[in-house]
Design an enzyme around this catalytic site. Structure first.
Site, PDB file in Angstrom:
ATOM      1  N   GLY A  36      28.781  49.291  38.415  1.00 46.28           N
ATOM      2  CA  GLY A  36      29.451  50.518  37.985  1.00 46.28           C
ATOM      3  C   GLY A  36      30.435  50.336  36.843  1.00 46.28           C
ATOM      4  O   GLY A  36      30.528  51.181  35.956  1.00 46.28           O
ATOM      5  N   HIS A  37      31.165  49.230  36.841  1.00 41.91           N
ATOM      6  CA  HIS A  37      32.249  49.109  35.861  1.00 41.91           C
ATOM      7  C   HIS A  37      31.748  48.801  34.456  1.00 41.91           C
ATOM      8  O   HIS A  37      32.542  48.781  33.514  1.00 41.91           O
ATOM      9  CB  HIS A  37      33.276  48.065  36.311  1.00 41.91           C
ATOM     10  CG  HIS A  37      32.854  46.647  36.183  1.00 41.91           C
ATOM     11  ND1 HIS A  37      33.311  45.822  35.189  1.00 41.91           N
ATOM     12  CD2 HIS A  37      32.015  45.896  36.941  1.00 41.91           C
ATOM     13  CE1 HIS A  37      32.787  44.616  35.331  1.00 41.91           C
ATOM     14  NE2 HIS A  37      31.995  44.642  36.387  1.00 41.91           N
ATOM     15  N   THR A  79      26.636  41.025  41.007  1.00 37.22           N
ATOM     16  CA  THR A  79      26.453  39.701  41.601  1.00 37.22           C
ATOM     17  C   THR A  79      25.800  39.794  42.968  1.00 37.22           C
ATOM     18  O   THR A  79      24.858  39.054  43.276  1.00 37.22           O
ATOM     19  CB  THR A  79      27.798  38.957  41.695  1.00 37.22           C
ATOM     20  OG1 THR A  79      28.318  38.769  40.378  1.00 37.22           O
ATOM     21  CG2 THR A  79      27.630  37.609  42.362  1.00 37.22           C
ATOM     22  N   CYS A 135      35.329  29.005  29.442  1.00 37.73           N
ATOM     23  CA  CYS A 135      36.260  27.944  29.824  1.00 37.73           C
ATOM     24  C   CYS A 135      35.712  27.203  31.038  1.00 37.73           C
ATOM     25  O   CYS A 135      35.411  27.814  32.055  1.00 37.73           O
ATOM     26  CB  CYS A 135      37.624  28.546  30.157  1.00 37.73           C
ATOM     27  SG  CYS A 135      38.893  27.331  30.463  1.00 37.73           S
TER      28      CYS A 135
END
Length: 402
Positions: free
Chosen positions: A201-202, A73, A325
């Protein structure tokens, strides 16, 4: 039965080797990488090596083209805001209707706060970009074109190398949100015209809270975060050294394992998909011939994806919705709406996203449990029952048509 995790496009498990590489930088090699003493210089050397590992994964020409950030982001925001700030005579953005909210929320904010005009390019029923519409959207006022490398919901890949050339022909910069693609498909940025690329990274078995922005040498850049001289003054703030080391190790592992592991993951994905399709009245969404090797988005007609996810979760299986949502109510996914997915299937989309941690046993587990779940939900679904009644009574279908 062990839990089955098929939500790897949301986040991946941090590889144990990555955790092991990070641990010393919390309490042993704890120096500030910007400090001039031995504690700092030792850590700075490790940061340089991590940068080189990420450079190798991306196929970048120089390690100084890598800027460490907090994640995708921040990288996306940095790229787009910099492009606007460094080109006084250009104040428009070209992007797609199926981008991640990290892009869409930003351009919506820019429209409201600064009057920035954004052109949203559509996709076809398979999620493929309308190339001619993209070409027409580019113009003399385009500051930057930002197109994702791979869609996070369907896995559809976009021809970003071609799109970068087209952006340059219009005098604009080109950025790609490659958060879902890095580590899953190969990159060779030194042979492309991509000016900026975002990663996190994740998504590739690294830690959360660390990411990167590829910034091609010579690309004008205005930092989003200002402070000290870190990252060659392109991103202020004390370096997240453990995170950087973890991202570097994750990049190293991805480089070494990509071809073999992605071929194995693709085979598992295809086996899962083939088995699910045998349930019937469901379809694969996206470009099945040109997508990430780990992603399968399957829409079940006349069912609610939320209910399917709930039952899978109770059975120890993690997957994700093809809807998001919003304001406390389920709204159909903007990606699937842009693809004009039929209303009968729009709310029944489920994304299964695999990783190198998955096994054939995981696939078998889902295929053993999902048919019963779908059958149970169909028995409770009024729209499915109405469909079944019409199918069994063709005259009833004629009456409804009249």
């Amino acid at each position: 039965m062990r839990p089955v995790y098929f939500d790897n496009n949301a986040t991946t498990r941090t590889d144990p080797a990555v955790v092991a590489a990070m641990l010393p930088y919390f309490s042993e090699q704890f120096g500030n990488a910007s400090s001039a003493h031995a504690f700092g210089s030792e850590v700075a050397g490790a940061v340089r090596q991590a940068r080189k590992s990420l450079q190798a994964l991306l196929g970048a020409a120089f390690d100084n083209e890598i800027v460490f950030t907090s994640g995708g982001t921040e990288s996306n925001n940095s790229a787009i805001l910099s492009a606007l700030d460094t080109q006084d005579d250009r104040d428009e953005i070209v992007t797609t209707a199926v981008e991640h909210p990290a892009i869409l929320s930003l351009v919506e904010y820019l429209a409201a706060s600064r009057g920035i005009k954004t052109h949203f390019v559509g996709v076809d029923a398979q999620g493929r970009l309308d190339i001619e519409a993209y070409r027409c959207a580019l113009g003399s006022r385009t500051a930057i074109a930002s197109v994702m490398s791979a869609n996070n919901e369907t896995g559809t890949l976009f021809p970003v190398e071609q799109l970068a050339v087209m952006a340059h022909d219009a005098g604009a910069l080109f950025h790609t949100d490659a958060v879902q693609a890095v580590g899953k498909v190969p990159f060779d940025l030194k042979s492309t015209g991509i000016d900026m690329l975002s990663l996190s990274g994740h998504k590739l078995h690294g830690p959360k809270g660390i990411g990167g922005l590829y910034l091609r040498k010579g690309t004008p850049f205005n930092p989003l975060i200002r402070g000290g001289p870190q990252e060659r003054r392109r991103r202020g703030g004390t370096e997240n050294v453990p995170g950087i080391i973890g991202l570097g190790k994750a990049a190293e592992l991805a480089t070494a394992r990509m071809d073999e592991e992605q071929a194995r993951v693709r085979a598992l994905r295809d086996r899962l998909e083939q088995g699910i399709l045998q349930i019937g009245n469901c379809c694969v969404l996206g470009d099945v011939d040109n997508r990430l090797p780990n992603t399968s988005n399957i829409a079940f007609e006349h069912l609610e994806g939320e209910a399917i996810i709930h039952h899978l979760d109770r059975a120890g299986i993690a997957a994700s919705l093809g809807s998001a949502c919003a304001s406390g109510s389920m709204e159909p996914s903007h990606v699937l709406r842009a693809m004009n997915v039929p209303m009968t299937a729009l709310r029944g989309a489920i994304r299964f996203s695999l990783s190198r941690d998955n096994t054939i046993d995981d696939v078998v587990c889902v295929l053993n449990l999902l048919p019963e779940i779908i059958a149970k939900l169909r028995a409770l679904s009024p729209s499915w029952q109405e469909r079944a009644h019409i199918t069994a009574n063709p005259s009833r279908s004629a009456e409804l048509t009249l």
